[in-house]
Design an enzyme around this catalytic site. Structure first.
Site, PDB file in Angstrom:
ATOM      1  N   TYR A 102     -80.435  -4.957 -68.723  1.00  0.00           N
ATOM      2  CA  TYR A 102     -80.993  -6.250 -68.293  1.00  0.00           C
ATOM      3  C   TYR A 102     -81.422  -7.017 -69.531  1.00  0.00           C
ATOM      4  O   TYR A 102     -82.054  -6.466 -70.443  1.00  0.00           O
ATOM      5  CB  TYR A 102     -82.199  -6.033 -67.384  1.00  0.00           C
ATOM      6  CG  TYR A 102     -82.943  -7.305 -67.030  1.00  0.00           C
ATOM      7  CD1 TYR A 102     -82.649  -8.002 -65.869  1.00  0.00           C
ATOM      8  CD2 TYR A 102     -83.946  -7.801 -67.870  1.00  0.00           C
ATOM      9  CE1 TYR A 102     -83.325  -9.174 -65.548  1.00  0.00           C
ATOM     10  CE2 TYR A 102     -84.623  -8.976 -67.555  1.00  0.00           C
ATOM     11  CZ  TYR A 102     -84.313  -9.654 -66.399  1.00  0.00           C
ATOM     12  OH  TYR A 102     -84.965 -10.813 -66.082  1.00  0.00           O
TER      13      TYR A 102
ATOM     14  N   GLU B 289     -80.886 -15.488 -67.490  1.00  0.00           N
ATOM     15  CA  GLU B 289     -81.077 -14.096 -67.087  1.00  0.00           C
ATOM     16  C   GLU B 289     -79.716 -13.441 -66.866  1.00  0.00           C
ATOM     17  O   GLU B 289     -78.917 -13.910 -66.062  1.00  0.00           O
ATOM     18  CB  GLU B 289     -81.901 -14.033 -65.797  1.00  0.00           C
ATOM     19  CG  GLU B 289     -82.175 -12.613 -65.326  1.00  0.00           C
ATOM     20  CD  GLU B 289     -82.921 -12.595 -64.000  1.00  0.00           C
ATOM     21  OE1 GLU B 289     -83.934 -11.883 -63.901  1.00  0.00           O
ATOM     22  OE2 GLU B 289     -82.491 -13.302 -63.067  1.00  0.00           O
TER      23      GLU B 289
END
Length: 422
Positions: free
Chosen positions: A143, A231
């Site tokens: 991530y 993101e």
């Protein structure tokens, strides 16, 4: 995806309030393929892909890719596509196949049909485009995000070797696996920061340098498009030794629209609430709620307080409508058109504090709207501040059945009582 406000009042006197569920509020939101295209243009590695709006083009795109495996994705502004269901009977808005010839058939059962997921309305969202992309194996998922952080007065990198899942869950269960790097807005992302983040994400050997390069390119994109957040989940590693951004969510600064015209022109308004879209044309901030008392207010804080006090006295707000500061009579009129078009609305509460607004402008707009729209529901008005005496005179001499209120609490009580009498 849309920003869903589970509360219209987040922070007051140090307390978090969850007063009402608010329907989805869209800001600039791009389809997946549009975000991927922006990343491509900044040198970020993404899967090869094509976009199609009909089945034959989807089939040709699959053949052109020449990939070992192909992924076909319905393009809508909602999450949970993989587990969604089409009204054509097809299950899943994401399909993997090694046979390009079936892509046309699958696309034919997606395009023009509504896809329902956990994030769409009950009736689903009609699919107008599909993305045909090369499917890559992922040996490891991480991530990575760049976002604006008030505490740091600027952008921050956040990463975790635990990708492909909700970052909130990782932060809750294994906070030691969350890594942060504050970015100096004058220096940008330094080489040592990018390499350190790549190492913390678990990339090793040549992949560490490759991941660091992707991180720097993502920051370039962040600045280039005036993003508030980029993101990437997952930032993946493939068996062939590639670092690839498999899925990304980009949030944009609405205040930068004047210099990001090309980006904002990509906005697909077809999936947004039509009332919100119409309100935005007149520079009105509107969020629909599930009650029956329409709120007509200037200033977001005052709008929140108005919703709260209506709820406190047993009523239910039908909307959050903020007129803002530089309001004109025409905006008042258009706001009334929006409110009266909502069949749920059984009363309207106008609550204006004229510190930044001339109350007389509001009063003239109200009387014009009441006459021309032939208002059928009770109207309660509370005015305070600049030119308020002139405004009250305009309303009192209008001959219209307007209920005047002395203060906010009085206004809320009278609005709730007006509905009770019906």
């Amino acid at each position: 995806t849309s920003k869903t406000f589970w509360d219209y009042h987040q922070w007051t006197n140090g307390n978090f309030w969850c007063c009402a569920q608010v329907s989805s509020r869209r800001w600039l939101n791009l389809q997946e393929y549009q975000s991927k295209k922006l990343m491509q243009e900044s040198g970020v590695t993404v899967q090869r892909f094509y976009v199609a709006d009909n089945a034959p083009d989807a089939l040709q795109a699959a053949k052109r890719l020449g990939a070992k495996e192909i992924v076909l994705k319905a393009q809508i502004l909602a999450g949970g596509r993989g587990k969604g269901v089409f009204d054509s009977g097809l299950k899943g808005g994401v399909h993997l196949t090694k046979d390009p010839s079936v892509v046309g058939e699958l696309a034919n059962r997606m395009l023009g049909y509504s896809l329902t997921t956990k994030q769409t309305p009950k009736e689903g969202v009609k699919v107008k485009t599909v993305m045909v992309a090369e499917a890559l194996d992922i040996t490891r998922e991480t991530y990575f995000a760049i976002l604006m952080d008030r505490a740091c007065n600027g952008p921050v990198m956040v990463g975790s070797p635990q990708g492909g899942m909700d970052i909130e869950e990782v932060a809750d269960k294994t906070p030691e696996l969350i890594f942060k790097e504050v970015i100096d807005i004058f220096e940008g992302v330094r080489d040592d920061q990018a390499v350190r983040m790549a190492a913390n994400l678990g990339f090793k050997g040549p992949l560490e340098r490759q991941a660091a390069d992707q991180i720097k390119r993502l920051y370039d994109l962040f600045l280039k498009v005036d993003a508030t957040q980029v993101e990437v989940n997952p930032l993946g590693e493939t068996p062939e030794g590639q670092v690839v951004c498999f899925d990304a969510k980009i949030n944009f600064d609405d205040n930068a629209e004047f210099r990001q015209k090309a980006v904002f022109a990509l906005d697909d308004m077809s999936e947004s609430d039509p009332t919100e879209t119409e309100a935005a044309k007149w520079d009105l901030k509107y969020i629909g709620l599930d009650g029956n008392i329409a709120c007509f207010v200037n200033g977001a804080g005052l709008a929140m307080a108005t919703c709260d006090i209506i709820d406190l006295h047993g009523g239910k707000p039908a909307n959050f409508l903020d007129l803002g500061g530089g309001v004109k009579e025409k905006q008042v009129y258009e706001a009334f058109k929006l409110l009266t078009a909502d069949p749920k609305v059984e009363a309207i509460l106008v609550n204006i504090f004229g510190g930044i607004v001339n109350c007389a402008i509001i009063a003239n707009g109200i009387t014009k709207a009441c006459r021309e729209l032939e208002l059928k529901v009770p109207l309660v008005v509370r005015l305070e501040g600049t030119n308020v005496q002139e405004a009250k005179r305009i309303l009192s001499e209008s001959g219209l059945p307007i209920v005047a209120a002395n203060d906010l609490e009085d206004a809320a009580k009278k609005a709730v009582a007006a509905i009770a009498k019906k």
